[in-house]
Enzyme design. Structure first.
Site, short mmCIF file in Angstrom:
data_model
loop_
_atom_site.label_atom_id
_atom_site.label_comp_id
_atom_site.label_asym_id
_atom_site.label_seq_id
_atom_site.Cartn_x
_atom_site.Cartn_y
_atom_site.Cartn_z
N SER B 20 0.77 -1.20 -0.06
CA SER B 20 -0.13 -0.05 0.08
C SER B 20 0.88 1.14 -0.09
O SER B 20 0.18 2.28 -0.21
CB SER B 20 -1.11 -0.01 1.23
OG SER B 20 -0.22 0.09 2.28
N CYS B 21 2.17 1.13 0.26
CA CYS B 21 3.24 2.25 0.35
C CYS B 21 3.19 2.74 -1.03
O CYS B 21 3.02 2.10 -2.10
CB CYS B 21 4.44 1.97 0.89
SG CYS B 21 4.26 1.54 2.76
#
Lengths: 208, 147
Positions: B20-21
């Site tokens: 998700s980064c």
């Protein structure tokens, strides 16, 4: 309260509790596989969340990662992680022993994750009287850090530490490594440590 | 995770295992200098103050720009590329929020977004080549992409 700092005695107690958890898991797996399953004494690490990848290997290491949300007396996240090489050997064993066809590997992986998670949560309940439930599991097969990073982003500010239990199951000569990550949030850490300390002292009293 | 680097060609900056980064890359092609941040969260306030300034999209963009300007970059020449922001599990959404926040911040700062490989359900690693400004995106079991 924020830091998960355990005394040597508490750490021993945690080790014993998780040893029983891994033993429970081996018993449940042997029922699933209709085959004797042994487990070695698990390794317990308590580390800071951002350092977790270093314990699990390179950030890009391919793993099967199952994520569950933890609710009840202890809240946070749980991850069950199997390195890809272990997963492949393990699913081959599952197929051979349960007659499950290829293509059912992912549901099988989720089932095994549930077994491992519930076995360890049961040990925590039996030892400390804490009731911990979990959400339905989600699975990703990808780079280990990619599997973990959202949970790290969400809870790292509230709970920067993780309890990591590395178990090794031995099934017909195959050694399968698995990792269970317990990531309690800040509010839950004190409850976990206090309950453990209380249970440990009671144990001491009973023995004396 | 949550780190950032600003430097000059011929350096190659990498960020591994993005779920998700989001990797936020800024580049001044004329001066062949750039920076990369491994962004974890959409906004400051989502993280505790002890965290690095590269952890949140807003502070990361500000920090990259500040360091680039200190090294002599001209902000009107700076372009951006992003990669990451996946949804690794069905019930999650920080990846999309990270991407949306970065897109909005770039628009507000008038920095053109010239390349993006975001979303999906898979992890990524990136290499940012400051010689060329290319951002190479790698996924497990896939050929490398260049954005």
């Amino acid at each position: 309260m924020e830091a998960l700092t355990l005394s040597e005695e508490q750490l021993d107690y945690l080790r014993e509790m998780m040893n029983i958890g891994t033993g429970n898991a081996a018993t449940a797996l042997s029922r699933l596989l209709h085959q004797a399953v042994d487990a070695s004494v698990p390794e317990i690490h308590i580390c800071r969340l951002p350092e977790i990848s270093a314990v699990l290997g390179q950030p890009e290491r391919q793993v099967a990662g199952v994520r569950l949300e933890m609710t009840g007396d202890v809240e946070g996240y749980l991850f069950f992680i199997v390195p890809d090489s272990d997963r492949q050997r393990f699913t081959a064993l599952l197929q051979r022993m349960t007659g499950k066809a290829a293509g059912q590997e992912l549901p099988a992986m989720l089932e095994v994750a549930s077994i491992a998670v519930e076995s360890h949560l049961r040990a925590i309940r039996d030892f400390c009287g804490l009731n911990i439930s979990h959400s339905s599991p989600g699975l990703a097969i990808d780079m280990v850090q990619a599997v973990l990073d959202e949970a790290i982003a969400r809870v790292a500010s509230r709970m920067p530490q993780v309890i990591l239990i590395r178990s090794e199951f031995i099934i017909v000569g195959e050694h399968i490594s698995t990792y269970l990550l317990i990531i309690p949030d800040r509010e839950s850490v004190a409850r976990l440590v206090d309950s453990m300390e209380h249970a440990r002292k009671q144990l001491g009293t009973t023995q004396a | 995770m949550g780190e950032g680097i600003v430097t000059l060609a011929p350096a190659v900056i990498s960020a591994d295992g993005l779920g998700s980064c989001v990797a936020l890359a800024l580049y001044d092609g004329g001066r062949r200098m750039g920076g990369l941040a491994h962004v974890m969260l959409p906004r400051q306030g989502d993280a505790c103050p002890a965290f690095t300034r590269y952890q949140c999209a807003d502070t990361a963009l500000a920090a990259l720009l500040e360091e680039l300007q200190r090294m002599g970059a001209q902000v009107p020449q700076v372009v951006a590329k992003i990669a990451g922001g996946a949804r690794m599990f069905a019930f999650s959404g920080i990846g999309e929020q990270n991407v949306a926040s970065i897109r909005q911040l770039l628009a507000e700062t008038k920095i053109p977004l010239v390349g993006a490989d975001t979303g999906g359900r898979h992890g990524r690693s990136v290499e940012f080549h400051l010689e060329s400004g290319k951002l190479i995106v790698r996924e497990l079991g896939q050929a490398d992409k260049e954005i």
